[in-house]
Design a protein around this motif. Structure first.
Motif, short mmCIF file in Angstrom:
data_model
loop_
_atom_site.label_atom_id
_atom_site.label_comp_id
_atom_site.label_asym_id
_atom_site.label_seq_id
_atom_site.Cartn_x
_atom_site.Cartn_y
_atom_site.Cartn_z
N PRO A 67 0.11 -1.43 0.09
CA PRO A 67 -0.26 0.10 -0.37
C PRO A 67 0.76 1.25 -0.18
O PRO A 67 2.00 1.47 0.18
N SER A 68 0.87 2.06 0.05
CA SER A 68 0.86 3.58 -0.18
C SER A 68 1.57 3.57 0.88
O SER A 68 0.88 3.92 2.08
N SER A 69 2.58 4.75 1.19
CA SER A 69 2.88 4.84 1.93
C SER A 69 2.47 6.58 3.11
O SER A 69 2.44 6.91 1.92
N GLY A 95 -7.76 1.38 -2.52
CA GLY A 95 -6.96 0.02 -1.91
C GLY A 95 -6.77 -0.34 -0.86
O GLY A 95 -8.50 -0.46 -0.12
N THR A 96 -6.46 -0.32 0.07
CA THR A 96 -6.55 0.23 1.77
C THR A 96 -7.25 1.25 2.40
O THR A 96 -7.43 1.00 3.85
N GLY A 97 -6.93 2.62 2.26
CA GLY A 97 -7.06 3.33 2.40
C GLY A 97 -5.99 4.36 3.08
O GLY A 97 -6.82 5.41 3.82
N SER A 98 -4.65 4.19 2.41
CA SER A 98 -3.81 5.12 3.28
C SER A 98 -4.29 6.59 2.79
O SER A 98 -3.69 7.32 3.30
N VAL A 99 -4.60 6.49 1.15
CA VAL A 99 -4.80 7.86 0.61
C VAL A 99 -6.10 8.25 1.09
O VAL A 99 -6.12 10.12 1.47
N VAL A 116 -13.86 4.10 -5.02
CA VAL A 116 -14.11 3.81 -5.67
C VAL A 116 -13.17 2.64 -5.47
O VAL A 116 -12.01 2.96 -5.89
N GLU A 117 -13.75 1.61 -5.88
CA GLU A 117 -12.60 0.09 -5.58
C GLU A 117 -12.47 -0.43 -6.42
O GLU A 117 -13.95 -1.23 -6.16
N ARG A 118 -12.50 -1.60 -6.72
CA ARG A 118 -12.59 -2.71 -7.61
C ARG A 118 -12.29 -3.94 -6.92
O ARG A 118 -13.90 -4.58 -7.38
N ASN A 139 -15.77 -0.46 -11.04
CA ASN A 139 -15.30 -0.36 -12.09
C ASN A 139 -14.47 1.48 -12.00
O ASN A 139 -16.09 2.20 -12.58
N ALA A 140 -13.76 1.94 -12.15
CA ALA A 140 -13.51 3.59 -12.03
C ALA A 140 -13.88 4.44 -13.02
O ALA A 140 -14.55 5.21 -13.34
N VAL A 141 -13.83 3.62 -14.47
CA VAL A 141 -13.91 3.89 -16.25
C VAL A 141 -15.39 3.73 -15.49
O VAL A 141 -15.86 5.46 -16.32
C1 LIG Z 1 -1.61 0.86 -6.11
S1 LIG Z 1 -2.80 0.14 -6.09
C2 LIG Z 1 -3.67 1.37 -4.64
C3 LIG Z 1 -3.30 1.43 -3.32
C4 LIG Z 1 -3.30 2.19 -1.88
N1 LIG Z 1 -3.41 3.46 -2.59
C5 LIG Z 1 -3.01 1.92 -1.01
O1 LIG Z 1 -2.47 2.92 -0.57
O2 LIG Z 1 -4.18 0.84 -0.76
C6 LIG Z 1 -4.33 0.36 -6.85
C7 LIG Z 1 -5.78 0.36 -7.12
O3 LIG Z 1 -6.48 0.73 -7.68
C8 LIG Z 1 -7.64 -0.80 -8.14
N2 LIG Z 1 -8.06 -1.06 -9.46
C9 LIG Z 1 -7.71 -1.18 -10.53
N3 LIG Z 1 -8.23 -0.69 -11.27
C10 LIG Z 1 -9.39 -0.50 -11.16
C11 LIG Z 1 -10.87 0.10 -11.72
N4 LIG Z 1 -10.72 -0.19 -13.20
N5 LIG Z 1 -11.34 0.85 -11.22
C12 LIG Z 1 -11.59 0.82 -9.73
N6 LIG Z 1 -10.52 0.11 -8.94
C13 LIG Z 1 -9.00 -0.22 -9.52
C14 LIG Z 1 -7.20 -2.10 -6.77
O4 LIG Z 1 -8.27 -2.46 -7.23
C15 LIG Z 1 -6.46 -1.55 -6.38
O5 LIG Z 1 -6.78 -1.67 -5.04
#
Ligand SMILES: C[S@@+](CC[C@H](N)C(=O)[O-])C[C@H]1O[C@@H](n2cnc3c(N)ncnc32)[C@H](O)[C@@H]1O
Length: 230
Positions: A67-69, A95-99, A116-118, A139-141
């Motif tokens: 996850p992001s620091s 992701g895990t919610g750090s941001v 939004v998280e896939r 899906n973010a798109v």
């Molecule tokens: C680099 S990780 C994020 C890390 C996050 N900042 C953290 O600290 O946990 C990228 C995230 O984007 C999500 N993701 C990838 N493609 C996606 C999409 N099309 N729509 C929504 N989320 C997506 C992944 O499931 C993953 O949780």
């Protein structure tokens, strides 16, 4: 002779294998781990464990090994303007919610944040970690398109989406949609793990207005702010 239980187990294994995007060993790992997991739910819901599982199941969609620091999360949040009365901030790939945590710490109102998280398990974790924030498992798109149609004002999109490993069609769809969603005044804050000065995958679609390297992350990251060209 085939027993009913044996057939059911085989069906379950084949369903799990089909559901894990070409990484069948993860499904087998799930089955082996199931009895252990029942007694250790808290361990399996720890953010690093959840993140590693999601990474092993679909490395291209996660695009990072951890996850992001906190430092990267704070650097992203610092670029986000506080939304006014009719605007909101959209976080993609939380992701895990750090941001998310850094955005709230920065003073973004919980009611003005949509995330939004896939990944299903990560989305569930986000809902539990931030019960007052709107979490969408999708899906973010597609969600960007949807926000665009409903004409809601998005002041800023903060994205952790792994642009370098996502399929080019997904990046192109985001590149087409995000400028329309943000209009002339909105910003996109995005990080990637590009260590060279190669242009961002979003360069054909948006203008970059600032760029910063954050070394305190594994791997070091490149935080960029973009604006619509329209
Ligand atoms: C680099 S990780 C994020 C890390 C996050 N900042 C953290 O600290 O946990 C990228 C995230 O984007 C999500 N993701 C990838 N493609 C996606 C999409 N099309 N729509 C929504 N989320 C997506 C992944 O499931 C993953 O949780």
């Amino acid at each position: 002779m085939r027993t009913k239980k044996g057939c059911q187990l085989r069906e379950r294994i084949s369903f799990l294998n089909k559901s894990s995007w070409g990484f069948p060993f993860i499904s087998r790992l799930d089955i082996v781990a199931a009895p252990f997991r029942r007694g250790h739910d808290s361990l399996f819901s720890l953010p690093p464990v959840l993140f590693s599982r999601a990474f092993l199941a679909n490395p291209r969609a996660i695009g990072a090994v951890c996850p992001s620091s906190a430092r990267l999360a704070r650097a992203l949040a610092a670029k986000v303007p506080i939304p006014g009365n009719n605007g909101f901030v959209l976080e993609l790939g939380a992701g895990t919610g750090s941001v998310t945590a850094a955005l709230l710490e920065r003073g973004i109102d919980r009611n003005r944040l949509v995330i939004v998280e896939r990944d299903k398990l990560l989305a569930k974790h986000l809902k539990e970690r931030f019960p007052d924030v709107a979490v969408i498992n999708g899906n973010a798109v597609k969600l960007c398109e949807l926000c665009n149609r409903f004409d809601r004002k998005v002041n800023c999109v903060v994205s952790s989406l792994p642009l370098l490993s996502l399929p080019p069609a997904t990046v192109a769809a985001l590149g087409e949609t995000l400028p329309k969603l943000l209009g002339q005044e909105g910003f996109l804050v995005q990080y990637t793990y590009r260590l060279t000065n190669a242009p961002s995958p979003l360069a054909p679609y948006m203008d970059r207005i600032s760029s910063q390297r954050v070394w305190g992350n594994i791997p070091p990251a490149h935080v960029e702010v973009f604006r619509s060209r329209i």
